[in-house]
Write a protein that holds these residues in place. Structure first.
Motif, mmCIF file in Angstrom:
data_model
loop_
_atom_site.group_PDB
_atom_site.id
_atom_site.type_symbol
_atom_site.label_atom_id
_atom_site.label_comp_id
_atom_site.label_asym_id
_atom_site.label_seq_id
_atom_site.Cartn_x
_atom_site.Cartn_y
_atom_site.Cartn_z
ATOM 1 N N SER A 150 0.823 -1.215 0.000
ATOM 2 C CA SER A 150 0.000 0.000 0.000
ATOM 3 C C SER A 150 0.860 1.269 0.000
ATOM 4 O O SER A 150 2.034 1.231 0.353
ATOM 5 N N PRO A 151 0.254 2.407 -0.366
ATOM 6 C CA PRO A 151 0.993 3.672 -0.480
ATOM 7 C C PRO A 151 0.906 4.517 0.796
ATOM 8 O O PRO A 151 0.330 4.092 1.796
ATOM 9 N N TRP A 152 1.457 5.729 0.701
ATOM 10 C CA TRP A 152 1.589 6.578 1.890
ATOM 11 C C TRP A 152 0.438 7.560 2.084
ATOM 12 O O TRP A 152 0.361 8.218 3.110
ATOM 13 N N ASN A 153 -0.440 7.704 1.104
ATOM 14 C CA ASN A 153 -1.375 8.837 1.203
ATOM 15 C C ASN A 153 -2.515 8.597 2.190
ATOM 16 O O ASN A 153 -2.976 9.523 2.852
ATOM 17 N N LEU A 154 -2.982 7.342 2.271
ATOM 18 C CA LEU A 154 -3.998 6.973 3.264
ATOM 19 C C LEU A 154 -3.464 5.699 3.919
ATOM 20 O O LEU A 154 -3.944 4.589 3.629
ATOM 21 N N GLY A 175 2.307 -8.288 4.297
ATOM 22 C CA GLY A 175 1.987 -6.924 3.887
ATOM 23 C C GLY A 175 3.195 -6.015 3.986
ATOM 24 O O GLY A 175 4.091 -6.254 4.802
ATOM 25 N N LYS A 176 3.183 -4.989 3.118
ATOM 26 C CA LYS A 176 4.219 -3.958 3.242
ATOM 27 C C LYS A 176 3.583 -2.588 3.099
ATOM 28 O O LYS A 176 3.040 -2.250 2.050
ATOM 29 N N PRO A 177 3.651 -1.778 4.172
ATOM 30 C CA PRO A 177 3.170 -0.402 4.045
ATOM 31 C C PRO A 177 4.251 0.444 3.369
ATOM 32 O O PRO A 177 5.375 -0.020 3.182
ATOM 33 N N SER A 178 3.903 1.682 3.043
ATOM 34 C CA SER A 178 4.909 2.553 2.449
ATOM 35 C C SER A 178 6.008 2.844 3.466
ATOM 36 O O SER A 178 5.743 3.025 4.655
ATOM 37 N N GLY A 207 10.013 -1.568 4.888
ATOM 38 C CA GLY A 207 11.226 -1.322 4.106
ATOM 39 C C GLY A 207 10.935 -0.694 2.766
ATOM 40 O O GLY A 207 9.823 -0.203 2.513
ATOM 41 N N LEU A 208 11.935 -0.733 1.909
ATOM 42 C CA LEU A 208 11.858 -0.057 0.613
ATOM 43 C C LEU A 208 11.083 -0.881 -0.408
ATOM 44 O O LEU A 208 11.211 -2.119 -0.435
ATOM 45 N N GLY A 209 10.346 -0.169 -1.272
ATOM 46 C CA GLY A 209 9.562 -0.857 -2.295
ATOM 47 C C GLY A 209 10.404 -1.734 -3.206
ATOM 48 O O GLY A 209 10.123 -2.927 -3.361
ATOM 49 N N GLY A 229 -0.851 2.019 -5.615
ATOM 50 C CA GLY A 229 0.293 2.927 -5.716
ATOM 51 C C GLY A 229 0.352 3.541 -7.100
ATOM 52 O O GLY A 229 -0.664 3.606 -7.807
ATOM 53 N N GLY A 230 1.522 3.974 -7.493
ATOM 54 C CA GLY A 230 1.675 4.672 -8.759
ATOM 55 C C GLY A 230 1.600 3.728 -9.960
ATOM 56 O O GLY A 230 1.849 2.527 -9.841
ATOM 57 N N THR A 231 1.266 4.302 -11.123
ATOM 58 C CA THR A 231 1.115 3.492 -12.336
ATOM 59 C C THR A 231 2.438 2.851 -12.750
ATOM 60 O O THR A 231 2.478 1.679 -13.146
ATOM 61 N N GLN A 235 3.170 -1.111 -13.194
ATOM 62 C CA GLN A 235 3.710 -1.763 -14.398
ATOM 63 C C GLN A 235 4.850 -2.714 -14.026
ATOM 64 O O GLN A 235 4.943 -3.829 -14.528
ATOM 65 N N GLN A 236 5.705 -2.258 -13.114
ATOM 66 C CA GLN A 236 6.833 -3.077 -12.673
ATOM 67 C C GLN A 236 6.317 -4.355 -11.987
ATOM 68 O O GLN A 236 6.830 -5.458 -12.223
ATOM 69 N N ILE A 237 5.290 -4.212 -11.179
ATOM 70 C CA ILE A 237 4.723 -5.375 -10.483
ATOM 71 C C ILE A 237 4.101 -6.341 -11.504
ATOM 72 O O ILE A 237 4.303 -7.561 -11.430
ATOM 73 N N ALA A 238 3.400 -5.794 -12.483
ATOM 74 C CA ALA A 238 2.793 -6.657 -13.509
ATOM 75 C C ALA A 238 3.875 -7.394 -14.305
ATOM 76 O O ALA A 238 3.721 -8.579 -14.614
ATOM 77 N N LEU A 250 -4.541 -4.199 -9.199
ATOM 78 C CA LEU A 250 -3.685 -3.016 -9.248
ATOM 79 C C LEU A 250 -4.552 -1.764 -9.213
ATOM 80 O O LEU A 250 -5.340 -1.515 -10.136
ATOM 81 N N GLU A 251 -4.435 -1.016 -8.137
ATOM 82 C CA GLU A 251 -5.157 0.266 -8.005
ATOM 83 C C GLU A 251 -4.111 1.355 -8.185
ATOM 84 O O GLU A 251 -3.264 1.554 -7.311
ATOM 85 N N LEU A 252 -4.165 2.065 -9.311
ATOM 86 C CA LEU A 252 -3.038 2.929 -9.683
ATOM 87 C C LEU A 252 -3.427 4.416 -9.706
ATOM 88 O O LEU A 252 -4.404 4.821 -9.108
ATOM 89 N N GLY A 253 -2.649 5.181 -10.418
ATOM 90 C CA GLY A 253 -2.783 6.633 -10.378
ATOM 91 C C GLY A 253 -4.033 7.156 -11.073
ATOM 92 O O GLY A 253 -4.787 6.410 -11.705
ATOM 93 N N GLY A 254 -4.226 8.470 -10.956
ATOM 94 C CA GLY A 254 -5.379 9.094 -11.587
ATOM 95 C C GLY A 254 -5.100 10.541 -11.942
ATOM 96 O O GLY A 254 -4.090 11.134 -11.516
ATOM 97 N N GLY A 414 -8.135 6.768 -15.721
ATOM 98 C CA GLY A 414 -9.596 6.616 -15.660
ATOM 99 C C GLY A 414 -10.031 6.086 -14.305
ATOM 100 O O GLY A 414 -10.680 5.046 -14.213
ATOM 101 N N LEU A 415 -9.657 6.809 -13.244
ATOM 102 C CA LEU A 415 -10.031 6.325 -11.918
ATOM 103 C C LEU A 415 -11.432 6.819 -11.544
ATOM 104 O O LEU A 415 -12.376 6.052 -11.493
ATOM 105 N N SER A 416 -11.567 8.120 -11.290
ATOM 106 C CA SER A 416 -12.886 8.626 -10.914
ATOM 107 C C SER A 416 -13.190 9.911 -11.673
ATOM 108 O O SER A 416 -12.303 10.496 -12.317
ATOM 109 N N PRO A 452 -18.089 -1.574 -6.067
ATOM 110 C CA PRO A 452 -16.799 -1.871 -6.699
ATOM 111 C C PRO A 452 -15.923 -0.631 -6.739
ATOM 112 O O PRO A 452 -16.409 0.460 -7.054
ATOM 113 N N PHE A 453 -14.652 -0.809 -6.422
ATOM 114 C CA PHE A 453 -13.728 0.325 -6.371
ATOM 115 C C PHE A 453 -12.514 0.027 -7.239
ATOM 116 O O PHE A 453 -11.826 -0.969 -7.031
ATOM 117 N N GLY A 454 -12.237 0.922 -8.203
ATOM 118 C CA GLY A 454 -11.047 0.723 -9.035
ATOM 119 C C GLY A 454 -11.139 1.569 -10.278
ATOM 120 O O GLY A 454 -12.101 2.321 -10.457
#
Ligand code: NDP
Length: 484
Positions: A150-154, A175-178, A207-209, A229-231, A235-238, A250-254, A414-416, A452-454
């Motif tokens: 997960s990322p750092w924003n929430l 799990g790994k938080p930011s 630790g580090l991503g 996290g970021g798009t 991509q790297q994870i995919a 994958l819930e990515l940028g917007g 195309g998030l919201s 549904p969220f994504g």
């Protein structure tokens, strides 16, 4: 429950430093100073976590759903009982106002556990009848060991949004938080110990991503990755996970559009738009940094938005009067500032804000920025196309519904999307044509955890929330029974 200067990993039910003994610095964004340290974990820590999760899986996955329900509710209770400790830790790590941590982040984190603890008790599966011949039924079984990143924003909000459905459906989690916001995940480890969660069911590796996170994604025993996290990271994870057929969410940028028609309820729209522009310093994936306004309303809207933006109080996130706190890191502040310079090069006019706040005393090195409103930028420019993820909005007029839709759909994301109008037919027409996973009409951030969220396009693959999450964390198996 207390925070500690040295955060520990949570592996096999116990708190421990990284195998390497190395730590990373954890900064308070409001002061720019290091205030704690987190384990600099690597593949050895991930290996230990995956082994512990593997050992715990049989018992956890075959436990009565009621047993899992009780434990997850107990974790939620402990978070709720320690609301202020969690909220203060979230604010210290992320720079967001304490009022937000107290009213949004931590309440939602405990709600995530309650929601999925309960939802799994109602979760059914399908059957398909072949009259006179056979019956098919679908078994939904947990996947095994899964990774949640997960990322750092929430921070705790999004971490638990993944962990809770994974655990509720009988999986064991690594799990790994930011790395930027580890403290509430550490407090969650303590809550799990206090709740009596069996060792290995949940493991949290800090630790580090590219090091700890990548090791989770690469590990052959990790069956699925739920990532926010970021798009580019997605991509790297995919790239890593797809060739070995891991299940991926994958819930990515917007770069979300906010479309405002002249017939909207102006006062409600202004309140909503100020929130969707600058909540959490624009560091919410659902914020709407591209604002399109029907031309007859444009000037009135622009003047009012600038006036209200200038009124926003930026400062000490622990103060009760701060609307906005600090940005999450020095690097992120510099990224946002670089886009403000770029906006001017691209022909934009900064109508207000964009300057770093001069603070005295303990906050003089904090990452504070005045929220900015920009006009005059074309759709194609980088400022309007790339995710800034800061307190920056770009405004522009439009003349027709078709033009508004084309502008809104004109990015890779195309998030919201948000639409403000009193015309219900138009609202439905526009919502249908927007390329987004979530469309809000006359509101923003109204969330029902069952939905549904994504996102679509480069905003992600898959959906979280409600039964979508329960389905993601289970494997459907069709059993076909032929009549004798
Ligand atoms: P990042 O993609 O940089 O990081 C997200 C998480 O992934 C962090 O825990 C990070 O660790 C980790 N990570 C980084 N590299 C790898 C890797 N190679 N393998 C595995 N894990 C890795 O995103 P940010 O933390 O900067 O968060 C902001 C982004 O998140 C924005 O783009 C925002 O739009 C998006 N977001 C999307 C949401 C959605 O629902 N669609 C919701 C909220 C945010 P580390 O911190 O150590 O780098």
């Amino acid at each position: 429950m207390t925070t500690d200067k040295y955060i520990k990993n949570y592996i096999d039910g116990a708190l421990a430093p990284a195998v390497s003994g190395q730590y990373l610095d954890n900064y308070n964004p409001a002061t720019g100073k290091v205030y704690s340290h987190l384990p600099d974990s690597d593949e050895n820590d991930v290996q230990r976590a995956v082994e512990a999760a593997g050992r715990a899986f049989r018992e956890w996955s075959t436990a009565e759903p009621r047993t899992r329900f009780r434990l997850l509710m107990r974790i939620a209770d402990i978070i709720e009982q320690n609301m202020e400790t969690f909220a203060r830790a979230e604010t210290m790590d992320s720079g967001k106002p304490l009022s937000m941590s107290m009213s949004v982040d931590i309440p939602r984190a405990q709600a995530n556990f309650r929601f999925f603890a309960t939802a799994v008790l109602q979760f059914g599966s399908e059957s398909h009848h072949m009259p006179g011949e056979a019956i098919n039924f679908t078994l939904r079984q947990p996947l095994g060991v899964v990774g949640c990143i997960s990322p750092w924003n929430l921070p705790l909000y999004l971490f638990t949004w993944k962990i809770a459905p994974a655990l509720a459906t009988g999986n064991c989690v690594v799990g790994k938080p930011s790395e930027l916001t580890p403290m509430t995940a550490y407090l969650l480890s303590k809550a799990c110990i206090e709740a009596g969660l069996p060792p290995g069911v949940l493991n949290i590796v800090h630790g580090l991503g590219p090091k700890a996170g990548q090791a989770i994604v690469e590990h052959p025993k990790v069956k699925a990755i739920s990532f926010t996290g970021g798009t580019a990271t997605g991509q790297q994870i995919a790239r890593t996970a797809a060739p070995v057929f891991k299940k991926l969410s994958l819930e990515l940028g917007g770069k979300n559009p906010n479309i405002i028609f002249a017939d909207c309820n102006f006062d409600e729209m202004m309140v909503g738009t100020l929130r969707s522009s600058f909540s959490n310093n624009g560091q919410i994936c659902l914020c709407g940094p591209r604002i399109y306004v029907e031309r007859p309303l444009y000037e009135k809207f622009r003047d009012e938005l600038v006036k209200r933006t200038q009124f926003l109080k930026v400062g000490d996130p622990f103060s009760t009067v701060a609307d906005l706190g600090a940005l999450v890191s020095k690097q992120h502040l510099e990224k946002v500032q670089s886009y403000l310079s770029l906006a001017e090069v691209e022909g934009g006019t900064i109508l207000c804000g964009g300057n770093r706040l001069e603070m005295q005393g303990e906050f003089e090195n904090g990452y504070f920025l005045r929220p900015a409103v920009i006009e005059g930028l074309p759709l194609e420019c980088r400022t309007n196309q790339e995710e800034i993820f800061g307190p920056v909005v770009s405004i522009a007029p439009f003349d027709t519904e078709a033009e508004a839709i084309a502008l809104a759909n004109g990015t890779q994301y195309g998030l919201s999307a948000t639409v403000w109008t009193q015309d219900i037919s138009r609202a439905n027409r526009v919502a249908e044509q927007l390329q987004a996973g979530i469309v809000w009409v006359n509101c923003w951030m109204v969330r029902d955890l069952r939905t549904p969220f994504g996102g679509v396009k480069n905003s992600g693959v898959g959906r979280e929330g409600g039964s979508e999450a329960l389905r993601f964390f289970t494997e459907p198996k069709n059993v076909c029974v032929k009549y004798g």
